[in-house]
Design an enzyme around this catalytic site. Structure first.
Site, PDB file in Angstrom:
ATOM      1  N   ASN A  13      28.408  28.290  -1.781  1.00 51.21           N
ATOM      2  CA  ASN A  13      27.294  27.874  -2.519  1.00 51.21           C
ATOM      3  C   ASN A  13      26.387  26.917  -1.659  1.00 51.21           C
ATOM      4  O   ASN A  13      24.992  27.307  -2.003  1.00 51.21           O
ATOM      5  CB  ASN A  13      27.827  27.081  -3.664  1.00 51.21           C
ATOM      6  CG  ASN A  13      28.565  28.130  -4.642  1.00 51.21           C
ATOM      7  OD1 ASN A  13      28.265  29.230  -4.836  1.00 51.21           O
ATOM      8  ND2 ASN A  13      29.251  27.514  -5.674  1.00 51.21           N
ATOM      9  N   ASP A  34      31.395  31.802   8.706  1.00 47.39           N
ATOM     10  CA  ASP A  34      32.296  31.666   7.487  1.00 47.39           C
ATOM     11  C   ASP A  34      33.631  32.191   8.006  1.00 47.39           C
ATOM     12  O   ASP A  34      33.539  33.442   8.924  1.00 47.39           O
ATOM     13  CB  ASP A  34      32.130  32.223   6.112  1.00 47.39           C
ATOM     14  CG  ASP A  34      32.753  31.523   4.947  1.00 47.39           C
ATOM     15  OD1 ASP A  34      32.179  30.658   4.208  1.00 47.39           O
ATOM     16  OD2 ASP A  34      33.895  31.734   4.758  1.00 47.39           O
ATOM     17  N   ARG A  89      37.397  13.772  -5.525  1.00 46.12           N
ATOM     18  CA  ARG A  89      37.036  14.232  -4.142  1.00 46.12           C
ATOM     19  C   ARG A  89      38.176  14.214  -3.004  1.00 46.12           C
ATOM     20  O   ARG A  89      38.372  14.906  -2.236  1.00 46.12           O
ATOM     21  CB  ARG A  89      35.710  13.764  -3.519  1.00 46.12           C
ATOM     22  CG  ARG A  89      34.551  13.812  -4.503  1.00 46.12           C
ATOM     23  CD  ARG A  89      33.390  13.102  -3.766  1.00 46.12           C
ATOM     24  NE  ARG A  89      32.083  13.318  -4.557  1.00 46.12           N
ATOM     25  CZ  ARG A  89      31.567  12.504  -5.360  1.00 46.12           C
ATOM     26  NH1 ARG A  89      32.440  11.584  -5.796  1.00 46.12           N
ATOM     27  NH2 ARG A  89      30.168  12.971  -6.101  1.00 46.12           N
ATOM     28  N   ASN A 121      33.376  17.454   1.670  1.00 50.05           N
ATOM     29  CA  ASN A 121      34.180  16.174   0.989  1.00 50.05           C
ATOM     30  C   ASN A 121      35.759  16.008   1.276  1.00 50.05           C
ATOM     31  O   ASN A 121      36.351  17.220   1.727  1.00 50.05           O
ATOM     32  CB  ASN A 121      34.129  16.373  -0.401  1.00 50.05           C
ATOM     33  CG  ASN A 121      32.896  15.759  -1.034  1.00 50.05           C
ATOM     34  OD1 ASN A 121      32.545  14.553  -0.664  1.00 50.05           O
ATOM     35  ND2 ASN A 121      32.355  16.389  -2.034  1.00 50.05           N
ATOM     36  N   ARG A 152      19.777  11.270  -6.905  1.00 50.38           N
ATOM     37  CA  ARG A 152      20.396  11.486  -8.372  1.00 50.38           C
ATOM     38  C   ARG A 152      19.787   9.913  -9.154  1.00 50.38           C
ATOM     39  O   ARG A 152      19.246  10.009 -10.074  1.00 50.38           O
ATOM     40  CB  ARG A 152      21.892  11.512  -8.407  1.00 50.38           C
ATOM     41  CG  ARG A 152      22.312  12.804  -8.189  1.00 50.38           C
ATOM     42  CD  ARG A 152      23.752  12.920  -8.042  1.00 50.38           C
ATOM     43  NE  ARG A 152      24.150  14.320  -7.926  1.00 50.38           N
ATOM     44  CZ  ARG A 152      25.256  14.902  -7.297  1.00 50.38           C
ATOM     45  NH1 ARG A 152      25.782  13.688  -6.878  1.00 50.38           N
ATOM     46  NH2 ARG A 152      25.572  16.056  -7.149  1.00 50.38           N
ATOM     47  N   HIS A 176      31.019   8.073  -0.361  1.00 45.40           N
ATOM     48  CA  HIS A 176      30.488   9.021  -1.490  1.00 45.40           C
ATOM     49  C   HIS A 176      31.516   9.248  -2.390  1.00 45.40           C
ATOM     50  O   HIS A 176      32.315  10.296  -2.392  1.00 45.40           O
ATOM     51  CB  HIS A 176      30.165  10.392  -0.596  1.00 45.40           C
ATOM     52  CG  HIS A 176      29.336  11.413  -1.477  1.00 45.40           C
ATOM     53  ND1 HIS A 176      28.590  11.053  -2.281  1.00 45.40           N
ATOM     54  CD2 HIS A 176      29.857  12.531  -1.693  1.00 45.40           C
ATOM     55  CE1 HIS A 176      28.352  12.249  -2.986  1.00 45.40           C
ATOM     56  NE2 HIS A 176      29.241  13.042  -2.617  1.00 45.40           N
TER      57      HIS A 176
HETATM   58  N1  LIG Z   1      28.649  15.325   0.614  1.00 46.77           N
HETATM   59  C1  LIG Z   1      27.871  15.510  -0.513  1.00 46.77           C
HETATM   60  O1  LIG Z   1      27.284  15.084  -1.150  1.00 46.77           O
HETATM   61  C2  LIG Z   1      28.587  16.931  -1.260  1.00 46.77           C
HETATM   62  C3  LIG Z   1      29.556  17.752  -0.795  1.00 46.77           C
HETATM   63  N2  LIG Z   1      30.134  18.795  -1.376  1.00 46.77           N
HETATM   64  C4  LIG Z   1      31.278  19.439  -0.538  1.00 46.77           C
HETATM   65  O2  LIG Z   1      30.669  20.405   0.135  1.00 46.77           O
HETATM   66  C5  LIG Z   1      31.826  21.268   0.387  1.00 46.77           C
HETATM   67  C6  LIG Z   1      31.350  22.680   0.364  1.00 46.77           C
HETATM   68  O3  LIG Z   1      30.860  22.949  -1.109  1.00 46.77           O
HETATM   69  P1  LIG Z   1      30.633  24.496  -1.725  1.00 46.77           P
HETATM   70  O4  LIG Z   1      29.537  25.077  -0.871  1.00 46.77           O
HETATM   71  O5  LIG Z   1      29.918  24.189  -3.030  1.00 46.77           O
HETATM   72  O6  LIG Z   1      31.831  25.266  -1.648  1.00 46.77           O
HETATM   73  P2  LIG Z   1      32.279  26.698  -1.678  1.00 46.77           P
HETATM   74  O7  LIG Z   1      33.659  26.913  -2.032  1.00 46.77           O
HETATM   75  O8  LIG Z   1      31.144  27.370  -2.255  1.00 46.77           O
HETATM   76  O9  LIG Z   1      32.079  27.184  -0.021  1.00 46.77           O
HETATM   77  C7  LIG Z   1      32.888  26.699   1.034  1.00 46.77           C
HETATM   78  C8  LIG Z   1      32.690  27.797   2.043  1.00 46.77           C
HETATM   79  O10 LIG Z   1      33.722  27.470   3.139  1.00 46.77           O
HETATM   80  C9  LIG Z   1      34.300  28.369   3.687  1.00 46.77           C
HETATM   81  N3  LIG Z   1      35.622  28.113   4.612  1.00 46.77           N
HETATM   82  C10 LIG Z   1      36.548  27.599   4.213  1.00 46.77           C
HETATM   83  N4  LIG Z   1      37.299  27.378   5.296  1.00 46.77           N
HETATM   84  C11 LIG Z   1      36.518  27.440   6.431  1.00 46.77           C
HETATM   85  C12 LIG Z   1      36.768  27.346   7.704  1.00 46.77           C
HETATM   86  N5  LIG Z   1      37.913  26.906   8.180  1.00 46.77           N
HETATM   87  N6  LIG Z   1      35.779  27.708   8.526  1.00 46.77           N
HETATM   88  C13 LIG Z   1      34.581  27.974   8.021  1.00 46.77           C
HETATM   89  N7  LIG Z   1      34.486  28.468   6.561  1.00 46.77           N
HETATM   90  C14 LIG Z   1      35.073  27.935   5.950  1.00 46.77           C
HETATM   91  C15 LIG Z   1      34.659  29.280   2.260  1.00 46.77           C
HETATM   92  O11 LIG Z   1      35.399  30.552   2.806  1.00 46.77           O
HETATM   93  C16 LIG Z   1      33.495  29.158   1.407  1.00 46.77           C
HETATM   94  O12 LIG Z   1      32.744  30.225   1.833  1.00 46.77           O
HETATM   95  C17 LIG Z   1      32.723  21.033  -0.346  1.00 46.77           C
HETATM   96  O13 LIG Z   1      33.731  20.388   0.285  1.00 46.77           O
HETATM   97  C18 LIG Z   1      32.300  20.030  -1.603  1.00 46.77           C
HETATM   98  O14 LIG Z   1      33.079  19.145  -2.131  1.00 46.77           O
HETATM   99  C19 LIG Z   1      29.456  19.279  -2.336  1.00 46.77           C
HETATM  100  C20 LIG Z   1      28.491  18.650  -2.875  1.00 46.77           C
HETATM  101  C21 LIG Z   1      28.188  17.417  -2.229  1.00 46.77           C
HETATM  102  O1  LIG Z   2      31.413  16.031  -6.893  1.00 47.62           O
HETATM  103  C1  LIG Z   2      31.515  16.795  -6.061  1.00 47.62           C
HETATM  104  O2  LIG Z   2      32.480  17.026  -5.856  1.00 47.62           O
HETATM  105  C2  LIG Z   2      30.499  17.293  -5.055  1.00 47.62           C
HETATM  106  C3  LIG Z   2      29.812  16.151  -4.682  1.00 47.62           C
HETATM  107  O3  LIG Z   2      30.347  15.355  -3.770  1.00 47.62           O
HETATM  108  C4  LIG Z   2      28.708  15.751  -5.345  1.00 47.62           C
HETATM  109  O4  LIG Z   2      27.931  16.723  -6.209  1.00 47.62           O
HETATM  110  O5  LIG Z   2      28.127  14.527  -5.254  1.00 47.62           O
END
Ligand SMILES: NC(=O)C1=CN([C@@H]2O[C@H](COP(=O)(O)OP(=O)(O)OC[C@H]3O[C@@H](n4cnc5c(N)ncnc54)[C@H](O)[C@@H]3O)[C@@H](O)[C@H]2O)C=CC1
Ligand SMILES: O=C([O-])CC(=O)C(=O)O
Length: 320
Positions: A13, A34, A89, A121, A152, A176
């Site tokens: 996403n 990916d 997280r 995360n 936010r 975070h």
């Molecule tokens: N730092 C922040 O403020 C935030 C962090 N996040 C984190 O970001 C991460 C991604 O979130 P989304 O994109 O929504 O998740 P998602 O599940 O939509 O996408 C993650 C992707 O990583 C891929 N993946 C898994 N293992 C892999 C590997 N070894 N090598 C390459 N790709 C791999 C998956 O196939 C998937 O397409 C999560 O850990 C989430 O908690 C999300 C929002 C805010």
């Molecule tokens: O809440 C979560 O798991 C994803 C994230 O880190 C955020 O949106 O701040």
């Protein structure tokens, strides 16, 4: 001059949204990586078909081969799993630590000169581990969270004061997680600190406290609504702002998880603090004076991050 190259590790996403934004903003050619076959290729083809309508020339490609990230100027890492309702997280640590190892090694072998922005995360532990696994210089590896958390906070403050978001600045420091530290003393509307606005009768301490609480739980609020995953539009926008600061040498002052070497009394930890991001990567750590309450809250947040590093080291002995 050749276009810049942006590699996105993780085509989920956030990865897909990052690719869309990078192409629309003309940051450079985009490579989506990916482990799942077909997903990065399919998203890249879909995004490429935006180009005639939007008028961008950037190439968007998808791959399952780390060799294709060679020469990347910026790498944004979102690989791993996202949480679902009922999870914290920190519950992602075990799975995502293994992912960071693979990603760190892939970056080290193929694009060691890139500026790397980690989003996966639990953020502060994952960016630390990614740096350890990749061996890149600390100032070239940074974590994205503070830009999102501050966005936010600013959004909620703009709603409360009924002013344009353009006139609101805010800082959220620390890890975070639920212990993050929205800093009221440095949050302003056109330079007027929030405590002064309260004194002027524009809001109340109770309302601001509720906004701080909502900001801390901002990610969880969206997880509870979406049910299948977590926020991705604002996280992607925030990651792109950091990439632009590097690519265009903007020297922006942004809150980000940076490697500290004694600043704020914190050593060898990645934690959210204000930093200057420019063409040299993380060029400065900005040490702001904090009042006693913020200092105490930061210390609680730092302890939470330290606990996560202990957990990482227990899982992967090479991190000791
Ligand atoms: N730092 C922040 O403020 C935030 C962090 N996040 C984190 O970001 C991460 C991604 O979130 P989304 O994109 O929504 O998740 P998602 O599940 O939509 O996408 C993650 C992707 O990583 C891929 N993946 C898994 N293992 C892999 C590997 N070894 N090598 C390459 N790709 C791999 C998956 O196939 C998937 O397409 C999560 O850990 C989430 O908690 C999300 C929002 C805010
Ligand atoms: O809440 C979560 O798991 C994803 C994230 O880190 C955020 O949106 O701040």
């Amino acid at each position: 001059m050749a276009r810049k190259k942006i590699a996105l590790i993780g085509a989920g996403n956030i990865g897909g949204t990052l690719a869309h934004l990078a192409a629309l903003k003309g940051l450079g050619d985009v490579v989506l990586f990916d482990v799942v076959e077909g997903v990065p290729q399919g998203k890249a083809l879909d995004l490429s078909q935006c180009s005639p309508v939007e008028g961008f020339d950037a190439k968007v490609t998808g791959t399952n081969d780390y060799k294709d990230i060679a020469g990347a100027d910026v790498i944004i890492v979102t690989a791993g799993v996202a949480r679902k309702p009922g999870m914290s997280r920190d519950d992602l640590l075990g799975i995502n630590l293994k992912v960071m190892k693979a990603v760190g090694e892939g970056i080290a072998a193929n694009a060691p000169d890139a500026f790397v922005i980690c989003i996966t995360n639990p953020l502060d532990a994952m960016v630390w581990a990614l740096r350890e696994f990749s061996g890149l210089p600390h100032h070239m590896v940074v974590g994205m969270a503070g830009v999102l958390d501050s966005a936010r906070f600013s959004h909620f403050l703009a709603e409360e004061f009924q002013v344009s978001v353009k006139d609101v600045t805010s800082f959220v420091l620390g890890g975070h997680g639920d212990t993050m530290v929205p800093v009221i003393q440095y949050s302003t509307v056109s330079g007027i600190p929030v405590p002064d606005l309260i004194a002027m009768g524009r809001s109340s301490q109770e309302k601001i406290d509720a906004i701080v609480k909502r900001t801390r739980g901002g990610g969880g609020e969206i997880v509870a609504l979406l049910k299948t995953g977590s926020a991705y539009y604002a996280p992607a926008t925030s990651g792109i702002a950091m990439a632009e600061a590097y690519l265009y040498d903007q020297k922006r002052v942004l809150p980000a998880a940076a490697h500290l070497t004694g600043q704020y009394g914190i050593d060898n930890l990645y934690v959210g603090v204000p930093v200057v991001i420019g063409g040299g990567g993380v060029e400065q750590i900005v040490e702001i004076a904090l009042d006693d309450e913020a200092k105490g809250n930061l210390s609680v947040s730092v302890d939470a991050v330290k606990e996560l590093l202990v957990a990482c080291k227990a899982i992967d002995g090479s991190l000791n």
